[in-house]
Write a protein that holds these residues in place. Structure first.
Motif, short mmCIF file in Angstrom:
data_model
loop_
_atom_site.label_atom_id
_atom_site.label_comp_id
_atom_site.label_asym_id
_atom_site.label_seq_id
_atom_site.Cartn_x
_atom_site.Cartn_y
_atom_site.Cartn_z
N TYR A 157 -7.94 11.52 -6.41
CA TYR A 157 -6.58 11.11 -6.06
C TYR A 157 -6.24 11.56 -4.64
N ALA A 158 -6.52 12.81 -4.31
CA ALA A 158 -6.20 13.32 -2.98
C ALA A 158 -7.00 12.60 -1.91
N VAL A 159 -8.26 12.30 -2.19
CA VAL A 159 -9.11 11.59 -1.22
C VAL A 159 -8.54 10.20 -0.94
N MET A 160 -8.17 9.50 -2.00
CA MET A 160 -7.64 8.14 -1.83
C MET A 160 -6.31 8.15 -1.07
N THR A 161 -5.41 9.04 -1.46
CA THR A 161 -4.09 9.04 -0.81
C THR A 161 -4.20 9.49 0.65
N ASP A 162 -5.03 10.49 0.92
CA ASP A 162 -5.22 10.92 2.31
C ASP A 162 -5.76 9.78 3.16
N TRP A 163 -6.71 9.05 2.61
CA TRP A 163 -7.30 7.93 3.36
C TRP A 163 -6.26 6.84 3.59
N LEU A 164 -5.53 6.49 2.54
CA LEU A 164 -4.53 5.44 2.68
C LEU A 164 -3.45 5.83 3.69
N GLU A 165 -2.97 7.05 3.61
CA GLU A 165 -1.94 7.49 4.56
C GLU A 165 -2.46 7.47 5.98
N SER A 166 -3.72 7.86 6.17
CA SER A 166 -4.29 7.88 7.52
C SER A 166 -4.39 6.48 8.11
N VAL A 167 -4.90 5.54 7.34
CA VAL A 167 -5.07 4.19 7.89
C VAL A 167 -3.72 3.50 8.05
N LEU B 36 0.82 -1.21 0.00
CA LEU B 36 0.00 0.00 0.00
C LEU B 36 0.85 1.26 0.00
N GLU B 37 2.04 1.22 0.57
CA GLU B 37 2.91 2.39 0.50
C GLU B 37 3.36 2.64 -0.94
N LYS B 38 3.52 1.58 -1.72
CA LYS B 38 3.82 1.75 -3.15
C LYS B 38 2.65 2.42 -3.86
N VAL B 39 1.43 2.03 -3.48
CA VAL B 39 0.25 2.63 -4.08
C VAL B 39 0.17 4.11 -3.73
N VAL B 40 0.47 4.44 -2.48
CA VAL B 40 0.44 5.84 -2.04
C VAL B 40 1.38 6.68 -2.90
N LYS B 41 2.59 6.20 -3.11
CA LYS B 41 3.60 6.96 -3.87
C LYS B 41 3.12 7.20 -5.30
N LYS B 42 2.54 6.17 -5.92
CA LYS B 42 2.07 6.32 -7.30
C LYS B 42 0.87 7.25 -7.38
N LEU B 43 -0.04 7.14 -6.43
CA LEU B 43 -1.23 7.99 -6.46
C LEU B 43 -0.90 9.44 -6.16
N ARG B 44 0.00 9.67 -5.21
CA ARG B 44 0.40 11.04 -4.89
C ARG B 44 0.98 11.73 -6.12
N ALA B 45 1.68 10.97 -6.93
CA ALA B 45 2.31 11.53 -8.12
C ALA B 45 1.40 11.48 -9.34
N HIS B 46 0.20 10.94 -9.19
CA HIS B 46 -0.74 10.80 -10.31
C HIS B 46 -0.12 9.98 -11.43
N MET B 47 0.74 9.02 -11.09
CA MET B 47 1.43 8.25 -12.10
C MET B 47 0.68 6.99 -12.50
N MET B 48 -0.37 6.67 -11.80
CA MET B 48 -1.20 5.52 -12.13
C MET B 48 -2.67 5.92 -12.02
N PRO B 49 -3.53 5.35 -12.85
CA PRO B 49 -3.24 4.49 -14.00
C PRO B 49 -2.41 5.23 -15.06
N PRO B 50 -1.73 4.46 -15.93
CA PRO B 50 -0.87 5.07 -16.93
C PRO B 50 -1.66 5.87 -17.95
N ALA B 51 -0.96 6.73 -18.68
CA ALA B 51 -1.60 7.54 -19.71
C ALA B 51 -2.32 6.65 -20.72
#
Length: 824
Positions: free
Chosen positions: A98-108, A73-88
Motif C-alpha cells: 500500500y505504501a509503495v503504491m501510494t508513494d509512487w502515485l503521489e510522486s508521479v 488517481l487522486e481518489k485512488v490515492v485517498k482510498k489506498l492511503r486509508a487502506h479502504m480498498m479493496p473492501p473487507a
C-alpha cells in the motif's frame, strides 16, 4: 523584469520539484507497469467499465500518463492511503505494498502537476457571510455589536464551512436585510438618537446552573445571574430590569429565604435588592406546585408577582459599549438531612425550589428614555468623524475626507472620483432630509454598507488572460483574501497601503504580513471561533439535547464549559505556534471547577478556566477526549459509535465515508422488541444487511474506540444499559486498538495523515471553495515542508497563504474564447 504573472508561483513550483524528486527516486523500482498489474489483480473485478462500482472505473486509466487521469488517481490515492480498498473480504495487496503504491502515485501526480501547474479558479464573486459581515462592520465603524441574528443564515457546503463562495446566495431577501442592518448600525455608529426607546432582553437558559460565580466578568463573592455587553446608542437614561426564574405555574423560585440581588454597570454597584423571605399569610404545602392546595391570597400574590416586582433601576449611561451585570451575593447553603442525588428531567421546570437558590431569568435594558444628544466620545464616533465642521461652508470638504477614508477601507481599494461623487450625493440627500451634518454622513455610510461592492469580494480576470492561463491575483484582491482568511474581516491600514503600493508581490513582504496577521489577536480569534468551530462541529453544541433523566448531571453550564475548553485549547495551540499534533497528544487541557469535577480532576476551584495537567492520560488528553466533541457525536440518551466513527474519519483522518443510501432502516433501540441491549451487538445486527455493511464495516470499528466516554464525555466502564464497555476497534488494513489511548497513539505515529487532513480543511476555509484534485499536490507539499518544522501552525498557514492555490487563479475558458474572437 520578470513576468508578474509567473514570478511568485515559480518559487512554489521549484519547491515542489525539490520535494518530489527524492520520493520518485525512492520508488524508482516501482513502475507504471507494476501499478497496472496491481490494479488488474485487485481492482478491476469491481471497477471496470461494465460494472463501474460506485460509478468508478479504472479500466481505461493509462498509468504512464498520470496527469491526464489526475482526478481519478487522486481518489485512488485517498482510498489506498486509508487502506479502504479493496473492501473487507476481498483479496488485498500486502500491507507494505500500500505504501509503495501510494508513494509512487503521489510522486508521479506531483510531477505531472509541476509540468502543468493548476492553481484552480478563484470564484469571481464571493459574498461576505454573517460572521465576516459582523467583524467587518465592527472594524470599519469602531463598534462592538453582534448583528448576526439580524441576517439570514448562511448555508454550509457539504456540511463543512459557511464561507464557500459557490454556496452563498445573494438574493433580494439578503439585500433587504443588509439594507435594514446598514441603517441600524450606521445610526448607532454615528450616534443619531433612536427613533424611540427600545428594549433588549438577555435570557438565561432554564438548564443553566446558577449555584456559583458564573464567569470572570462577574464580581467576586457572587453567584448566578448574567453579565452582558450592551452597546448604548447615545448618552441618556436607561432602565435595567431583572426578571426572576419561575416554574411552569409561574411561581418564583427560591422565595423561602432572603437573598441579595445586585445590579452593576461596568462593575459599579447601582442597586442591591433583598428578595424573598417575606411571604405573608399562610403558605401552601411544601412542593406545592400542582397540588391544588394553594396558600392564602396574599401569600399566592407574593409568590407569583410581588416578590419579583421593582427589580429595576434607571441610570444615566454614556454612549458606547458597557457591561451590565445582575448577580446574587453568594450565601453558602447546606441543606439538612441526607444528601439527595441531583434531579433531572422535568424537575427544573416543575419544582418551585422554595428553599433553594433563586435564579435570574433575564435582564432587560430599555431606553434611552431621556436622551442628552450625541456623544463625541463614543469609540465609533471617534473612528468615523476624523473632522467636524464648525460652519456649513466647511461641510463638503469634511464630508469628502470622512467618506473617502471610510470608502477606501470598505471597498478595500483606492477610491476613484466617481466613488467620491456618488457618496457625496448621498451625503447631501441625507443632510437635507435630516437637517444635520451627522445625518448626511449616516445616510452616505448606510449606502456604503449596502453597496454590493462592499458586500462582495470580486476577483477580476484581465481580458489579456487566455483560457486556462494562470495569472496572479491583483495586490488588492490578495490583501482582501488574506485578511478574510486570517481575520474574517477587511484589511487594516498597513496591509491596504502595501497593496496599493504593489508591494505584496514581494515574497518577503508578503510573508511578513501573513505572520503579522496571524500574530494579531484577531488571527487567533478567527481561526478558533470560525474555522475550528466549524471543523470540529463546536457550533452544534447550541443544538445539543440531552436526556436529563439518564444524565441528571447535565446542565447548560457544563455545555458552555465544554465549548470554552475546546476554544481555549485550540487558541493556546495557535498562539504558542505549537505542533498541530499537540491537538491529539496534549497532556494538558483548560478547565474550571465545574468541568474539572466532571473530568475527575482534583484541586480546581472557582469559575476561572486555567491550564491543568491531565492526571491520567489513558483516560483524557487531546481533542478526542474533550466533552464538546464527544457530546455533539452522541444521541440524547446514548452514545453513537456511528456518529463518532464518521466524525473521526472525516475530520481527523480525512477519509470521509460515502453518504448512506436512501431508505436505510434506523438502528433499533435496546428497549424495542428483541433488539440486543449492547450497542455493539445492535450494530453487528445492522451490518448483516450488505447495503449497510459496505459503510459500517469501516465506520463502526473506529467509533467503538471512544465508547469509554458517555453521552456527555464522562469516563465510564459500563454503558447506558449496564453492559461492560468494549472499546476494542480497528481500522482498515489490519490496525487494531483497544480504546481511546491506543487510537490516539496510533494517530500520533502517523502525523502526516492528520496534518494532511488539517491542511485540507484549512485550505478549503482559506480559499472559500472546495478543495479539488488539482489542489492535492500543493497540500502534500505544504505538509512535507511543515513536517520539517514539527507541523507547527505557522508552517501550515504560511504554506497555504503563499501557495499558488491562494495567490493565483486560472483563466476561465469562456472569457478566453471571447478574447480570441475579439482578436480575430
Amino acid at each position: 523584469m520578470p513576468n508578474s504573472k509567473n514570478q511568485f508561483p515559480a518559487l512554489v513550483i521549484s519547491s515542489l520539484l525539490v520535494a518530489t524528486t527524492p520520493l520518485y527516486a525512492a520508488e524508482s523500482s516501482f513502475s507504471a507497469d507494476d501499478m497496472q498489474q496491481q490494479v488488474n489483480t485487485y481492482c478491476l473485478s469491481c471497477h471496470n467499465d461494465a460494472l463501474a462500482t460506485a460509478d468508478f472505473s479504472l479500466q481505461s486509466i493509462d498509468f504512464k500518463q498520470p496527469g491526464t487521469h489526475a482526478a481519478d488517481l487522486e481518489k485512488v490515492v485517498k482510498k489506498l492511503r486509508a487502506h479502504m480498498m479493496p473492501p473487507a473480504g476481498m483479496p488485498r495487496p500486502a500491507f507494505e505494498t500500500y505504501a509503495v503504491m501510494t508513494d509512487w502515485l503521489e510522486s508521479v501526480l506531483d510531477a505531472a502537476w509541476m509540468e502543468n501547474p493548476n492553481p484552480g479558479r478563484a470564484t469571481p464573486i464571493h459574498r461576505m457571510n454573517r460572521f465576516e459581515y459582523n467583524n467587518t462592520i465592527n472594524d470599519l465603524l469602531g463598534l462592538d455589536v453582534d448583528i448576526m441574528e439580524l441576517l439570514p443564515g448562511d448555508p454550509t457546503a457539504d456540511g463543512s464551512f459557511d464561507n464557500i463562495a459557490a454556496s452563498l446566495p445573494f438574493t433580494t431577501a439578503h439585500m433587504e436585510r443588509y439594507m435594514s442592518v446598514a441603517r441600524e448600525v450606521t445610526r448607532l455608529a454615528t450616534g443619531l438618537p433612536p427613533l424611540g426607546p427600545s428594549v433588549a432582553t438577555y435570557e438565561i437558559p432554564l438548564y443553566m446552573s446558577q449555584d456559583w460565580r458564573q464567569s470572570e466578568d462577574m464580581p467576586f463573592g457572587t453567584r448566578g445571574g448574567v453579565s452582558v455587553e450592551h452597546y448604548f446608542p447615545v448618552d441618556g437614561e436607561y432602565d435595567i430590569k431583572v426578571a426572576l426564574e419561575t416554574n411552569y405555574q409561574d411561581y418564583i423560585k427560591g422565595l423561602g429565604w432572603a437573598q441579595l440581588l445586585e445590579i452593576r454597570l461596568d462593575g459599579r454597584l447601582l442597586e442591591r435588592f433583598s428578595v424573598g423571605g417575606e411571604a405573608p399569610g399562610t403558605p401552601a404545602p411544601l412542593s406545592f406546585s400542582g397540588t391544588g392546595e394553594p396558600g392564602s391570597t396574599d401569600w399566592e400574590q407574593y409568590m407569583l408577582y410581588q416578590a419579583g416586582e421593582g427589580l429595576e433601576v434607571r441610570v444615566p449611561v454614556s454612549a458606547g459599549p458597557h457591561t451590565v451585570t445582575a448577580s446574587y451575593v453568594r450565601q453558602q447553603v447546606e441543606e439538612e438531612g441526607i444528601p439527595q442525588p441531583r434531579q433531572g428531567g422535568r424537575l427544573p421546570a416543575n419544582d418551585e425550589a422554595y428553599l433553594a437558590y433563586q435564579k435570574v431569568h433575564a435582564v432587560e435594558i430599555g431606553g434611552p428614555y431621556v436622551a442628552s444628544g450625541n456623544s463625541n466620545q463614543s469609540p465609533s464616533r471617534r473612528t468615523i468623524f476624523s473632522c467636524y465642521p464648525d460652519q456649513r461652508a466647511e461641510e463638503q470638504a469634511c464630508a469628502t475626507e470622512i467618506l473617502n477614508r471610510m470608502a477606501r477601507r470598505a471597498y478595500r481599494r483606492s477610491i476613484t472620483t466617481d466613488d467620491t461623487d456618488l457618496l457625496l450625493e448621498f451625503f447631501n440627500d441625507g443632510r437635507e432630509q435630516g437637517g444635520s451634518f451627522d445625518t448626511g454622513i449616516q445616510f452616505a455610510l448606510e449606502y456604503l454598507l449596502s453597496d454590493p461592492e462592499f458586500l462582495i469580494r470580486s476577483y477580476r480576470q484581465s481580458d489579456s488572460v487566455a483560457a486556462n492561463e494562470n495569472f496572479r491575483l491583483q495586490n488588492s484582491e490578495l490583501a482582501s483574501r488574506l485578511s478574510f482568511f486570517l481575520w474574517s474581516s477587511l484589511p487594516d491600514e498597513e496591509l491596504l497601503r502595501l497593496a496599493e503600493q504593489g508591494r505584496l508581490s514581494d515574497p518577503a513582504i508578503y510573508e511578513q504580513q501573513v505572520r503579522r496577521l496571524l500574530s494579531d489577536k484577531r488571527g487567533v480569534t478567527t481561526l478558533v471561533e470560525d474555522f475550528a468551530a466549524q471543523w470540529l462541529n463546536l457550533r452544534r453544541l447550541e443544538e445539543v439535547n440531552i436526556n436529563t433523566v439518564l444524565f441528571p448531571q447535565y446542565d447548560v453550564s457544563l455545555i458552555e464549559a465544554f465549548a470554552r475548553e475546546s476554544e481555549m485549547f485550540v487558541a493556546d495551540s495557535i498562539r504558542t505556534d505549537s505542533s498541530i499534533m499537540d491537538l491529539i497528544g496534549a497532556k494538558h487541557t483548560f478547565v474550571n471547577e465545574r468541568l474539572a469535577r466532571h473530568y475527575d480532576i482534583d484541586e480546581v476551584y472557582g469559575s476561572r478556566f486555567r491550564r491543568v495537567e491531565i492526571p491520567d492520560t489513558n483516560q483524557r488528553g487531546g481533542l478526542l477526549a474533550q466533552g464538546a466533541l464527544l457530546t455533539v457525536t452522541s444521541y440524547p440518551g446514548r452514545t453513537s459509535p456511528v456518529l463518532r466513527g464518521k466524525w473521526l474519519l472525516d475530520n481527523m483522518l480525512g477519509t470521509p465515508p460515502p453518504p448512506p443510501p436512501p431508505n436505510v432502516p434506523i438502528l433499533a433501540e435496546a428497549s424495542s422488541g428483541d433488539a440486543p441491549s449492547s450497542i455493539r451487538e445492535r450494530l453487528a445486527q445492522h451490518r448483516v444487511d450488505p447495503v449497510c455493511s459496505s459503510c459500517h464495516v469501516v465506520i463502526d470499528p473506529i467509533g467503538f474506540a471512544l465508547e469509554n466516554f458517555d453521552v456527555i464525555g464522562a469516563w465510564r466502564e459500563f454503558d447506558e444499559a449496564g453492559n461492560p464497555v468494549d472499546p476494542n476497534g480497528n481500522y482498515p488494513g489490519g490496525v487494531e486498538f483497544a480504546g481511546f489511548s491506543d487510537l490516539r497513539d496510533w494517530m500520533l505515529d502517523r502525523p502526516d495523515q492528520f496534518a494532511h487532513t488539517v491542511t485540507e480543511k484549512l485550505m478549503t476555509y482559506a480559499l472559500g471553495r472546495r478543495v479539488e484534485y488539482y489542489d492535492q499536490p500543493v497540500i502534500r507539499q505544504i505538509v512535507r515542508e511543515a513536517a520539517e518544522q514539527d507541523y507547527r501552525w505557522s508552517a501550515i498557514i504560511l504554506g497555504i497563504a503563499t501557495s499558488p492555490s491562494f495567490t493565483m487563479s486560472r483563466g476561465q475558458a469562456e472569457l478566453g474564447l471571447a478574447v480570441a474572437k475579439n482578436q480575430d
